[in-house]
Design an enzyme around this catalytic site. Structure first.
Site, PDB file in Angstrom:
ATOM      1  N   SER A  41       0.787  -1.239   0.000  1.00 29.55           N
ATOM      2  CA  SER A  41       0.000   0.000   0.000  1.00 29.55           C
ATOM      3  C   SER A  41       0.814   1.281   0.000  1.00 29.55           C
ATOM      4  O   SER A  41       0.235   2.369  -0.027  1.00 29.55           O
ATOM      5  CB  SER A  41      -0.959   0.009   1.196  1.00 29.55           C
ATOM      6  N   LYS A  44      -0.096   3.816  -2.611  1.00 30.13           N
ATOM      7  CA  LYS A  44      -1.138   4.831  -2.471  1.00 30.13           C
ATOM      8  C   LYS A  44      -0.583   6.240  -2.331  1.00 30.13           C
ATOM      9  O   LYS A  44      -1.305   7.217  -2.540  1.00 30.13           O
ATOM     10  CB  LYS A  44      -2.054   4.473  -1.295  1.00 30.13           C
ATOM     11  N   SER A  96      -5.983   3.461   4.455  1.00 29.85           N
ATOM     12  CA  SER A  96      -5.501   2.572   3.388  1.00 29.85           C
ATOM     13  C   SER A  96      -6.618   1.833   2.661  1.00 29.85           C
ATOM     14  O   SER A  96      -6.498   0.654   2.321  1.00 29.85           O
ATOM     15  CB  SER A  96      -4.495   1.559   3.956  1.00 29.85           C
ATOM     16  N   LYS A 199       3.229   6.403   5.456  1.00 26.58           N
ATOM     17  CA  LYS A 199       2.256   5.447   4.931  1.00 26.58           C
ATOM     18  C   LYS A 199       2.711   4.038   5.274  1.00 26.58           C
ATOM     19  O   LYS A 199       3.902   3.726   5.209  1.00 26.58           O
ATOM     20  CB  LYS A 199       2.107   5.605   3.410  1.00 26.58           C
TER      21      LYS A 199
END
Length: 319
Positions: A41, A44, A96, A199
Site C-alpha cells: 500500500s 497509495k 488505506s 504510509k
C-alpha cells in the site's frame, strides 16, 4: 541508549531500506536501495499525488460496484454513495482503503488502465528507473514494484504538495459523508514527535512496508523499509542516528556571483545538505557553463562530495 534494529549484514535480497535527505533526495544510508520489490500500500502515496495533480478536491464521486467490492483493506464504501475526492484521499492515506483507491482511479483516469498509465507516465517524468505500477492500491502483481530509493523519492515529491502534506500528516479524520472517524494507521505519527507523515503497507508477498518523513531542527529525512518486520523501531532508530551523525550545512549561499569573464549569476536561495563531519571538507562547488555564452541555456551549479554530485540546481545569468 539507541538500538539500530536493522542488521545490514543479514539483509536479504528480498528486503531493503533507505534513508534519504528529504530536501535533495540524496541517499544517506541504505541496503539493496535499487532492488525492485513489491511495496504493497505504499503505492497509495503515488496514487494520491496523481489524483491531486489531476482533479479538484471538491469533485464528487459516485462509488461504483467495482470499487465497493475491492478486496483487502477497506473503508466499506457502498455502491451508489457519493463522496468528495478530498474525503476519499483521507481514507486512502490514513486508513488505506483499497475501495477508495479504486474509486479515485476510476474518476481520475476514466478507468483503472487509464489511471495506471498516468501513474507510470509520472514515474518516467520524475526520472525514477526502478518502479512500475499496475493498480492504484498495491495489491500484488508481478509487474507492480518499486525500489526503496524510488519509493523514498516518490514520498519526497509528494511532500512538495501542500494538500498531500495536510492529508498524510493528519492523525485522525472525520468525513462529512459518514459518521465515522479514521485514525492514521502509521503508529509513529501518534507517539514519535519527529515523525510528521508517512504510509503503511502489507501483503503476504511484500511483507511489511513503511515510509516515514521525519524532521528535527531543520533536518529532514525520509526512511523506507521493504519487507521488514520490526519497522516501527527501525524507522525511529535510523532517523535518530542520522540526526545525530549529520549536520545541516549551508553549502551555497543566496546572492549574486561575478564570474572570471565578468558575467554575473544569481542564486535565489540558500541551499543546505545533510553532511557528516568528514564530508564537509570534501564538499566542492562546481559551476557548469554552456559552451557559448550566447546560448540561452541556464548554468548548472553542482555540489560534489568525493566527485559524486550531491546537489544540483539551475542558475541564470543576470548580466
Amino acid at each position: 541508549m539507541l538500538f539500530l534494529l536493522w542488521n545490514v549484514n543479514e539483509a536479504k535480497a528480498s528486503s531493503s531500506y533507505v534513508v534519504i535527505d528529504a530536501s535533495t533526495g540524496r541517499l544517506l544510508e541504505g541496503s539493496n536501495a535499487n532492488a525492485e520489490l513489491p511495496i504493497a500500500s505504499l503505492t497509495k502515496v503515488w496514487t494520491a499525488l496523481t489524483v491531486l495533480d489531476n482533479v479538484p478536491l471538491d469533485d464528487e464521486i459516485t462509488i461504483s460496484n467495482a470499487a465497493a467490492t475491492q478486496e483487502g483493506s477497506s473503508l466499506y464504501l457502498q455502491a451508489g454513495e457519493v463522496w468528495t475526492v478530498e474525503s476519499l484521499l483521507y481514507g486512502l492515506l490514513l486508513h488505506s482503503g483499497n475501495d477508495a483507491a479504486y474509486a479515485l482511479a476510476e474518476h481520475t483516469g476514466g478507468s483503472i488502465d487509464g489511471f495506471t498509465k498516468l501513474m507510470n507516465e509520472k514515474i518516467q517524468l520524475a526520472g525514477l528507473e526502478n518502479a512500475h505500477f499496475t493498480n492504484p492500491s498495491g495489491l500484488h502483481h508481478e509487474e507492480h514494484y518499486a525500489s526503496a530509493l524510488d519509493m523514498a523519492n516518490m514520498f519526497r515529491l509528494a511532500m512538495q504538495n501542500e494538500e498531500f502534506i495536510k492529508i498524510a500528516s493528519a492523525k485522525t479524520y472525520k468525513p462529512k459523508e459518514k459518521s465515522v472517524s479514521w485514525r492514521n494507521k502509521h503508529k509513529l505519527l501518534h507517539y514519535n514527535k519527529f515523525a510528521i507523515a508517512g504510509k503503511t503497507g502489507y501483503t503476504k508477498v511484500a511483507g511489511r512496508t513503511l515510509v516515514t518523513y521525519f524532521e528535527d531542527d531543520g533536518k529532514k529525512v525520509i526512511v523506507v523499509t521493504l519487507n521488514h518486520s520490526n519497522d516501527w523501531n527501525t524507522h525511529s532508530s535510523l532517523a535518530t542516528n542520522v540526526f545525530q551523525s549529520y549536520d545541516n550545512v549551508k553549502v551555497v549561499e543566496k546572492g549574486k556571483y561575478r564570474l572570471l569573464d565578468k558575467q554575473v549569476i544569481e542564486v535565489k536561495k540558500d541551499y543546505f545538505l545533510l553532511l557528516k563531519k568528514e564530508e564537509q571538507e570534501e564538499a566542492k562547488n562546481v559551476l557548469i557553463i554552456p559552451r557559448k555564452s550566447s546560448e540561452k541555456k541556464p548554468y548548472l551549479w553542482n555540489v560534489t562530495i568525493n566527485n559524486e554530485v550531491a546537489l544540483k540546481f539551475e542558475v541564470k545569468k543576470i548580466k
